[in-house]
Design an enzyme around this catalytic site. Structure first.
Site, mmCIF file in Angstrom:
data_model
loop_
_atom_site.group_PDB
_atom_site.id
_atom_site.type_symbol
_atom_site.label_atom_id
_atom_site.label_comp_id
_atom_site.label_asym_id
_atom_site.label_seq_id
_atom_site.Cartn_x
_atom_site.Cartn_y
_atom_site.Cartn_z
ATOM 1 N N THR A 83 0.875 -1.177 0.000
ATOM 2 C CA THR A 83 0.000 0.000 0.000
ATOM 3 C C THR A 83 0.914 1.230 0.000
ATOM 4 O OG1 THR A 83 -0.178 -0.329 2.398
ATOM 5 C CG2 THR A 83 -2.077 -0.945 1.086
ATOM 6 N N THR A 118 -0.995 -2.671 5.516
ATOM 7 C CA THR A 118 -1.294 -1.470 6.301
ATOM 8 C C THR A 118 -2.188 -0.550 5.474
ATOM 9 O OG1 THR A 118 0.892 -1.694 7.214
ATOM 10 C CG2 THR A 118 -0.219 0.397 7.598
ATOM 11 N N LYS A 203 -2.209 -0.053 14.010
ATOM 12 C CA LYS A 203 -1.017 -0.214 13.159
ATOM 13 C C LYS A 203 -0.484 1.153 12.713
ATOM 14 C CE LYS A 203 2.119 -1.365 10.438
ATOM 15 N NZ LYS A 203 2.507 -2.348 9.520
ATOM 16 N N CYS A 257 7.244 1.617 5.473
ATOM 17 C CA CYS A 257 6.235 1.706 6.523
ATOM 18 C C CYS A 257 6.193 3.064 7.189
ATOM 19 C CB CYS A 257 6.525 0.630 7.559
ATOM 20 S SG CYS A 257 6.865 -0.950 6.803
ATOM 21 N N ARG A 321 13.472 0.565 -0.395
ATOM 22 C CA ARG A 321 12.235 1.327 -0.582
ATOM 23 C C ARG A 321 12.249 2.600 0.262
ATOM 24 N NH1 ARG A 321 7.851 -3.177 0.439
ATOM 25 N NH2 ARG A 321 9.364 -3.663 2.049
HETATM 26 N N1 SAJ Z 1 15.224 5.377 12.180
HETATM 27 C C1 SAJ Z 1 15.796 6.540 12.647
HETATM 28 N N2 SAJ Z 1 15.940 6.693 13.995
HETATM 29 C C2 SAJ Z 1 15.529 5.745 14.875
HETATM 30 C C3 SAJ Z 1 14.943 4.563 14.387
HETATM 31 C C4 SAJ Z 1 14.791 4.398 13.018
HETATM 32 O O1 SAJ Z 1 16.196 7.429 11.890
HETATM 33 O O2 SAJ Z 1 15.688 5.952 16.099
HETATM 34 C C5 SAJ Z 1 15.023 5.199 10.727
HETATM 35 C C6 SAJ Z 1 15.726 3.996 10.154
HETATM 36 O O3 SAJ Z 1 17.056 4.291 9.816
HETATM 37 C C7 SAJ Z 1 14.880 3.712 8.941
HETATM 38 C C8 SAJ Z 1 13.473 4.084 9.407
HETATM 39 O O4 SAJ Z 1 13.664 4.933 10.511
HETATM 40 O O5 SAJ Z 1 15.225 4.539 7.857
HETATM 41 C C9 SAJ Z 1 12.554 2.968 9.774
HETATM 42 O O6 SAJ Z 1 13.235 1.889 10.353
HETATM 43 P P1 SAJ Z 1 12.702 1.013 11.570
HETATM 44 O O7 SAJ Z 1 13.664 -0.065 11.812
HETATM 45 O O8 SAJ Z 1 12.385 1.851 12.753
HETATM 46 O O9 SAJ Z 1 11.289 0.472 11.082
HETATM 47 P P2 SAJ Z 1 10.791 -0.324 9.765
HETATM 48 O O10 SAJ Z 1 10.177 0.667 8.837
HETATM 49 O O11 SAJ Z 1 11.817 -1.227 9.231
HETATM 50 O O12 SAJ Z 1 9.610 -1.203 10.400
HETATM 51 C C10 SAJ Z 1 8.531 -0.568 11.051
HETATM 52 C C11 SAJ Z 1 8.309 -1.245 12.394
HETATM 53 N N3 SAJ Z 1 7.399 -0.445 13.217
HETATM 54 C C12 SAJ Z 1 7.726 -0.017 14.452
HETATM 55 O O13 SAJ Z 1 8.782 -0.253 14.983
HETATM 56 C C13 SAJ Z 1 6.677 0.778 15.166
HETATM 57 C C14 SAJ Z 1 7.762 -2.630 12.194
HETATM 58 O O14 SAJ Z 1 7.387 -3.214 13.426
HETATM 59 C C15 SAJ Z 1 6.526 -2.576 11.277
HETATM 60 O O15 SAJ Z 1 6.041 -3.867 11.003
HETATM 61 C C16 SAJ Z 1 6.920 -1.958 9.968
HETATM 62 O O16 SAJ Z 1 7.392 -0.633 10.220
HETATM 63 C C17 SAJ Z 1 5.713 -1.952 9.063
HETATM 64 O O17 SAJ Z 1 5.609 -2.842 8.217
HETATM 65 O O18 SAJ Z 1 4.836 -1.113 9.230
#
Ligand code: SAJ
Length: 422
Positions: A83, A118, A203, A257, A321
């Site tokens: 999505t 989502t 979510k 996400c 992505r």
């Molecule tokens: N990031 C930061 N600072 C932080 C944490 C992350 O800049 O303190 C950045 C990361 O480098 C990255 C982005 O944020 O670019 C997202 O990374 P992430 O590891 O926090 O999350 P995603 O997108 O890989 O996965 C998230 C997760 N959601 C949460 O932790 C609330 C995951 O549980 C979900 O299933 C997923 O989104 C989703 O599919 O929605």
């Protein structure tokens, strides 16, 4: 054992199909891409995820898992399609719509449809339910519909699929109960039941919570630079407070996400989502902020070459992505810099040429760490110093050993670390 049709064999659909197959279900994986279908039927995978290859190999060889390009009759349909957002930051529901439409001809009394993708609040009730009812079957009476949002972290998908709590929202309580039966076959932690719109909102708020907190971290990093202090020390010390959890700054927020989901709320409630929208814009502005730092570092260098390390949106995954690196890359292109890109997790990404670490660093005037891959923590500053033309490094994740790099003459720049003011 029940037959389950999983529509969409990407980062969520494929692992889910794998765990369902190993729980004993007959799983038909459906994907519109013939390449993906053929890869899976050979017992191979098209994405990088720890443990996934073994799981899919086992499913395919035991014939519990078969992939094909069209749906078929089944007891349960799980929709796990992307999505994305459009250029106008609106939810692009085309894949959910076409997945829903694709199963209508196969629906039978008693079937259960689960949406994992989502989606904006109200999707199950207002979008998917009417599509499924084109079959002539009534949701809640003849067939059942639930939202069970995936909540797993790329890089840890298999562990989290099994060990994370799950939220299941039904159009009716029975819809949720039936979906729970399926997930209970592999989820080892708690499963909470609610209504579909609440599950959609849960979510979206999980990822919005994270996005807003990351925006706060990025803003704090910018303030620390201006103050001439160290953001990373501020975070470490502030997080000693029992009720504070400052997040980490970085070159922006990528992935399919966190950088996408908050827009689903902004779209539905444009007037009310002030904090959410501002946070999104702060995070989306970070790649340009990084580019400006690179410009400052290189201002006295003729025809500079920048070595970008990391294309993936976060450390130790191969997923690009919405990666902030792509924005940094295109902004640098606009400025006519020579650019090399190295990512040990990504083999090729046409049309962008990818380099080996050595060729990326060769004659570079600034090394920029954009992704916190473990491999980058191990780069030897001594060998890097022999390859580069000018010894500049910008680390947007604070992962390098600054003393070591300084020892070999590098000018060190860390995102969030300001030059001390006297
Ligand atoms: N990031 C930061 N600072 C932080 C944490 C992350 O800049 O303190 C950045 C990361 O480098 C990255 C982005 O944020 O670019 C997202 O990374 P992430 O590891 O926090 O999350 P995603 O997108 O890989 O996965 C998230 C997760 N959601 C949460 O932790 C609330 C995951 O549980 C979900 O299933 C997923 O989104 C989703 O599919 O929605």
């Amino acid at each position: 054992m029940k037959k389950i049709c999983v529509i969409g064999l990407g980062y969520i659909g494929l692992p889910t199909a794998g765990v369902l197959a190993s729980a004993g279900y007959n799983v038909i994986g459906v994907d519109i891409s013939e390449r993906i279908v053929n890869t899976i039927n050979r017992g191979e995978i098209h994405i990088e995820e720890p443990g996934l290859l073994t799981l899919i190999k086992a499913g395919v060889s035991s014939k519990q898992l078969i992939a094909q390009t069209v749906p078929t009759n089944a007891d349960v349909f799980i929709i796990a399609v992307p999505t994305p957002i459009t250029e106008e930051k609106k939810a692009d529901m085309r894949y959910v719509i076409s997945a829903g439409e694709s199963i209508v001809p196969y629906l039978d009394k008693g079937n259960l449809v689960i949406l994992e993708s989502t989606s904006p609040p109200g999707t199950c009730q207002n979008l998917l339910k009417p599509i499924l009812e084109r079959s002539g079957l009534k949701v809640g009476k003849d067939i059942y519909l639930a939202h069970c949002p995936e909540r797993v972290l790329p890089g840890k998908i298999l562990h989290e699929l099994i060990h994370n709590d799950r939220i299941i929202g039904g159009i009716t309580p029975k819809c949720a109960e039936l979906a729970k039966e399926i997930y209970s076959s592999f989820v080892e932690s708690e499963i909470f039941l609610t209504d579909a719109t609440t599950a959609e909102m849960v979510k979206l708020m999980e990822n919005t919570y994270r996005d807003v907190n990351i925006a706060l971290a990025n803003e704090t990093a910018i303030l620390c630079e201006k103050l001439g202090i160290n953001f990373w020390e501020v975070v470490k010390l502030a997080n000693h407070h029992p009720r504070v959890h400052l997040h980490l700054a970085g070159p922006g927020v990528g992935g399919h996400c966190i950088s996408v989901d908050p827009w689903f709320l902004v779209e539905v409630f444009p007037a009310e989502t002030k904090i959410i929208k501002t946070a999104r814009e702060r995070n989306d502005g970070m790649p340009l902020y990084v580019v400006k730092k690179i410009e400052t570092i290189l201002k006295n260098i003729q025809t500079p070459k920048v070595a970008l390390l990391g294309l993936a949106y976060k450390g130790n995954v191969d997923d690009i992505r919405e990666s902030p690196s792509l924005h940094v890359y295109s902004q640098l292109l606009l400025r006519n810099y020579k650019i090399s890109v190295h990512d040990p997790h990504i083999k090729h990404h046409p049309p962008m040429p990818l380099d080996t670490l050595e060729s990326a660093l060769k004659d570079a005037d600034c090394i920029v760490i954009l992704t916190a891959h473990d491999e980058f923590k191990k780069i030897e500053p001594e060998s890097a110093s022999k390859l580069v033309r000018t010894k500049n490094i910008l680390d947007t994740h604070n992962i390098i050993n600054t003393e070591e790099w300084e020892k070999y003459g590098f000018n060190i720049n860390i995102l969030g670390v300001g030059k001390p003011q006297n």
